[in-house]
Design a protein around this motif. Structure first.
Motif, mmCIF file in Angstrom:
data_model
loop_
_atom_site.group_PDB
_atom_site.id
_atom_site.type_symbol
_atom_site.label_atom_id
_atom_site.label_comp_id
_atom_site.label_asym_id
_atom_site.label_seq_id
_atom_site.Cartn_x
_atom_site.Cartn_y
_atom_site.Cartn_z
ATOM 1 N N PRO A 79 -15.223 -11.835 -7.679
ATOM 2 C CA PRO A 79 -14.208 -12.450 -6.801
ATOM 3 C C PRO A 79 -12.813 -11.890 -7.075
ATOM 4 C CG PRO A 79 -15.638 -14.126 -7.780
ATOM 5 C CD PRO A 79 -15.938 -12.839 -8.486
ATOM 6 N N GLU A 80 -12.036 -11.718 -6.015
ATOM 7 C CA GLU A 80 -10.671 -11.208 -6.154
ATOM 8 C C GLU A 80 -9.822 -12.132 -7.012
ATOM 9 O OE1 GLU A 80 -9.194 -8.332 -5.117
ATOM 10 O OE2 GLU A 80 -11.254 -7.729 -4.693
ATOM 11 N N ASP A 81 -10.081 -13.425 -6.905
ATOM 12 C CA ASP A 81 -9.339 -14.392 -7.699
ATOM 13 C C ASP A 81 -9.531 -14.137 -9.192
ATOM 14 O OD1 ASP A 81 -7.930 -16.950 -8.222
ATOM 15 O OD2 ASP A 81 -9.899 -17.565 -8.936
ATOM 16 N N HIS A 82 -10.726 -13.737 -9.587
ATOM 17 C CA HIS A 82 -10.988 -13.447 -10.997
ATOM 18 C C HIS A 82 -10.247 -12.192 -11.446
ATOM 19 C CE1 HIS A 82 -14.982 -15.888 -11.346
ATOM 20 N NE2 HIS A 82 -14.005 -16.570 -10.772
ATOM 21 N N LYS A 83 -10.142 -11.225 -10.555
ATOM 22 C CA LYS A 83 -9.496 -9.959 -10.917
ATOM 23 C C LYS A 83 -7.985 -10.115 -11.080
ATOM 24 C CE LYS A 83 -12.718 -7.412 -7.920
ATOM 25 N NZ LYS A 83 -12.790 -6.477 -6.788
#
Length: 649
Positions: free
Chosen positions: A285-289
Motif C-alpha cells: 500500500p502507498e500509505d505504508h511506503k
C-alpha cells in the motif's frame, strides 16, 4: 509458478413441470476455445481468481424449445411437442475452498419465458473465486457442477432460500474481500423471491466486508465451452480453437476473449460458458511506503503485509527484512529516550550512549546488506527501488530526528556514519589534514569507550582498527625527522606531539624515538664521564706536577721577594694567586673519583660532565697564563694534552 485450473463442467439438466418427472438428460459443455498468457509470472502472483460468464444467454432457452427438435430427439430429451417451459435457471455449484465438505451455489442466469423477465450476472461481477492462494489449493484444481433447471413458479422460493444459504456461508468464510459477488447473489435471490406469490417471511442482515484494492490482477488463461445437447454437432471452428488468432498478441483483454463468440454470426447463435482465470499479487500500500513511523503501531500495521505476500518470495523476504530493521529502530529510539531522561536528571550514561552508537551502526550495516543483496538480481532490485527506496529514505530521516534531540547523542551516533565514509578510503593516500580530521571525529567516541571497563560490539573494534590505520599513516608522514642533531630531533618530535595531540600512536612512537635518542645522548655523556673518571689519577697528577713546577719556577725567578720593585711585586702576587688557584681547582676535580656515573639521570649527566669539563678548562686557563708569563714551560704543560691559546696573565 503453479497453474490453477477451473476444471471441466459437469452438467445436470432438470426439467420440472406438473406433467413431467425430473430426469437426467444429455446437456454438456464442449470445449471450443483455450488461451494461455505467454508471460511468465513471478511466484509472488500466488493468488488465484476465477470469473465465469454465460455468453449469448438469450440462446439458452432455444435448447428447450420443442420446435427446434425432431420427434426422436424430443423423446430422448423428455420433451413433448405441446410442452411450454415457463422458466430457466442456470447455476454453478463448487466446493467451498475454505470449508472442507461444503459447497456454494453461484447463479449465472434465470429467465421467465412467459413474462420475459430475466436475471443474468453483470459482466464486471463474475468472479466466483477470488484470491485463493496456491498454498490453499496445494496443487489441486477446482471442479464446478453446472446446473440447468427448467422450473415452474412453485419452486422459486426454494431456489431463493438456497441462494440465501450460499450467501451466508460466503460471508462466514470470508471468501471475498470485495462485495461484488455478494451483490450478485443477493440480486438473484431477490429475483426468485419476487416470483413467489406468497409472503417472504425470512430476513437477515448482511455485514459490509472491508475492501482492499492493493492487488494487481493479470489475466492468465481462459476457456470457452459451448453449451449443447450431446447429440448436437460441435461447431466447426478453424484450428479447433475460437481464439487461435490471439496466440501472438502481446496483451489480451477480457473484451478480446468475448469478441468472437458474441460477434460472429456463426458463433453468436449458441450459448457459451466463458471461464477467465486470473493470477494476482499483493501490492504494498502507498500509505505504508510514504507514512513511515518508528513506532510499534506502524510495525503492527505493516505486519499485515507478511500475511498477504507469498511466503518465501522476494516481496515477502524484502518486507520481512524491513520489519526486522524497523524493530531494531524502535528499540534504538527507546534507548535514546532513556538516555535523555537520565541526562535530564544529571546522569550521563556513557554505556548507554555507546550501546546506541552500536545499534545505529548495526542498522546501517544491515540496510547496506539488504541493498547489496537485492541489487544482485535486476527484477528484485527494481521492485526494491520502486517500493522501498523512499520508505528507507524517510526511515533514516526519522532516525536523524531522534539523534538531533541531543547534541552529545548525535555526535556519538555520527561515529557510525564517519566509519562508513572511511571504509573505501586508503589512509596511505590521504593527506595529513584529512587524516587528523578523522581523528577529531572519532576522539569523543574513543574517550567515551576508554572510560568504560568493558565495551562490546563490532563498531568499537572497527573504529579502533580504523583509528590505528589513520594514526599509523599520520605518523609515517610526519614523525620521521632527518638531517638534524640529536637534540634538534628531540625538540622537533616534542613539537610534533603537541601539534598532533589526538594521535595517541604518534605520541607513543615519538616518545619512543625521543627515549632512544636521549639514551644515545646519555650513553655518550656517560662514556665521556667514565673516560674522565678513568683518567682522574693522571689528571690530578698532572695538576700537581704543573702546580709544583710553577712554585719552583716562581722561587727561582723571585729569590728575594722582599727586595722587588713595585711592578715585580705585583707580578709575583699575581703569579702566586694563580698557583694557589691551581691547587684549589685540583681539589674541585677530586670528587669525580667517587661519582656514581651509572646512576646519574639524563638531566644530571650533562650537568656533571659540564662541571668537570669546566674544572679542566679552568685549570688549563690558569696554567696557560703561567706559561705565557714564562713561569711554566711547554714541556711541563704537555700532560694537559692541549695547546694553550694566547692569553695574557
Amino acid at each position: 509458478m503453479k497453474s490453477f485450473q477451473f476444471i471441466v463442467f459437469i452438467f445436470i439438466c432438470l426439467i420440472t413441470s406438473p406433467n413431467l418427472i425430473a430426469q437426467n438428460i444429455g446437456i454438456h459443455a464442449e470445449p471450443v476455445g483455450e488461451w494461455t498468457n505467454s508471460i511468465e509470472l513471478s511466484p509472488e502472483y500466488h493468488y488465484n481468481s476465477v470469473a465465469v460468464y454465460l455468453l449469448n444467454e438469450g440462446k439458452l432457452s432455444a435448447l428447450f424449445d420443442p420446435e427446434n427438435f425432431s420427434s426422436k430427439e424430443r423423446k430422448e430429451m423428455g420433451l413433448r411437442k405441446f410442452d411450454e417451459i415457463e422458466s430457466l435457471y442456470f447455476s454453478l455449484q463448487i466446493a467451498n475452498p475454505i470449508r472442507e465438505g461444503d459447497s456454494i451455489v453461484f447463479p449465472l442466469y434465470a429467465f421467465d419465458i412467459k413474462n420475459t423477465k430475466s436475471f443474468s450476472i453483470p459482466r464486471n461481477q463474475g468472479k466466483i473465486i477470488d484470491k485463493i492462494t496456491d498454498e490453499e489449493l496445494n496443487g489441486k484444481g477446482l471442479e464446478a457442477r453446472a446446473r440447468i433447471e427448467v422450473i415452474n413458479k412453485n419452486t422459486f422460493l426454494e431456489v431463493a432460500y438456497q441462494l440465501s444459504s450460499s450467501l451466508n456461508r460466503i460471508l462466514e468464510d470470508r471468501i471475498f474481500n470485495g462485495p461484488s459477488m455478494l451483490s450478485v447473489i443477493r440480486k438473484a435471490r431477490n429475483y426468485f423471491e419476487s416470483k413467489y406469490r406468497g409472503k417472504i417471511v425470512s430476513e437477515f442482515n448482511i455485514p459490509i466486508l472491508p475492501g482492499n484494492e492493493d492487488y494487481e490482477y493479470i489475466l492468465n488463461s481462459a476457456s470457452l465451452y459451448q453449451v449443447k445437447w450431446n447429440f448436437q454437432p460441435t461447431l466447426h471452428i478453424s484450428g479447433e480453437n475460437v481464439w487461435s488468432g490471439l496466440e501472438n498478441w502481446e496483451t489480451v483483454s477480457e473484451e478480446d476473449l468475448r469478441d468472437k463468440p458474441t460477434r460472429l454470426s456463426k458463433l453468436k447463435q449458441h450459448p457459451y460458458l466463458l471461464v477467465l482465470r486470473y493470477k494476482s499479487a499483493y501490492s504494498l500500500p502507498e500509505d505504508h511506503k510514504l507514512n513511515v513511523q518508528i513506532s510499534d503501531a506502524y510495525l503492527q500495521k505493516r505486519l499485515y503485509n507478511l500475511t498477504e505476500f507469498k511466503k518465501g518470495g522476494n516481496q515477502y523476504r524484502i518486507e520481512e527484512a524491513f520489519l526486522g530493521l524497523l524493530r531494531d529502530a524502535i528499540d534504538l529510539k527507546r534507548n535514546c529516550e532513556d538516555f535523555r531522561r537520565e541526562k535530564e536528571k544529571g546522569n550521563t550514561d556513557n554505556e548507554k550512549m555507546v550501546q546506541v552508537a552500536q545499534q545505529y551502526f548495526d542498522l546501517l550495516k544491515n540496510y547496506e546488506k539488504e541493498v547489496a543483496f537485492n541489487n544482485k538480481e535486476e527484477k528484485r532490485a527494481g521492485y526494491f527501488k520502486d517500493n522501498y527506496e523512499v520508505t528507507y529514505y524517510k526511515f533514516f530521516k526519522l532516525m536523524d530526528n531522534v539523534f538531533f534531540m541531543d547534541e552529545q547523542l548525535k555526535e556519538t551516533c555520527r561515529v557510525a556514519d564517519y566509519f562508513r565514509e572511511s571504509v573505501d578510503q586508503n589512509p596511505k593516500e590521504m593527506n595529513t589534514e584529512a587524516l587528523y580530521d578523522y581523528l577529531k571525529k572519532f576522539d569523543s567516541y574513543r574517550n567515551m569507550t576508554a572510560s568504560l571497563d568493558q565495551v562490546e560490539g563490532e563498531l568499537f573494534y572497527k573504529v579502533r582498527d580504523r583509528i590505528y590505520n589513520y594514526e599509523n599513516a599520520l605518523f609515517l608522514k610526519n614523525f620521521y625527522v632527518r638531517n638534524k642533531e640529536k637534540e634538534g630531533k628531540i625538540q622537533e618530535l616534542q613539537e610534533l606531539k603537541k601539534r598532533f595531540a589526538l594521535c595517541e600512536l604518534c605520541g607513543k612512537e615519538a616518545d619512543s624515538q625521543i627515549a632512544k635518542i636521549q639514551q644515545s645522548i646519555d650513553d655518550e655523556i656517560r662514556s665521556e664521564l667514565f673516560a674522565l673518571q678513568n683518567r682522574q689519577l693522571k689528571i690530578r697528577s698532572c695538576f700537581n706536577d704543573i702546580r709544583l713546577a710553577a712554585l719552583q719556577n716562581l722561587s727561582v725567578r723571585y729569590p728575594q721577594p722582599d727586595s722587588l720593585n713595585e711592578l715585580d711585586a705585583l707580578l709575583l702576587n699575581s703569579y702566586t694567586d694563580k698557583v694557589k688557584s691551581l691547587g684549589e681547582i685540583a681539589i674541585q676535580f677530586q670528587p669525580i673519583e667517587d661519582l656514581s656515573i651509572q646512576k646519574l639521570s639524563s638531566k644530571d649527566l650533562p650537568i656533571q660532565l659540564q662541571k668537570f669539563e669546566n674544572i679542566l678548562s679552568s685549570f688549563r686557563s690558569e696554567a696557560c697564563q703561567l706559561k705565557f708569563g714564562g713561569l711554566i714551560s711547554a714541556e711541563q704543560m704537555s700532560c694537559l694534552e692541549e695547546d694553550c691559546e694566547m692569553i695574557s696573565p
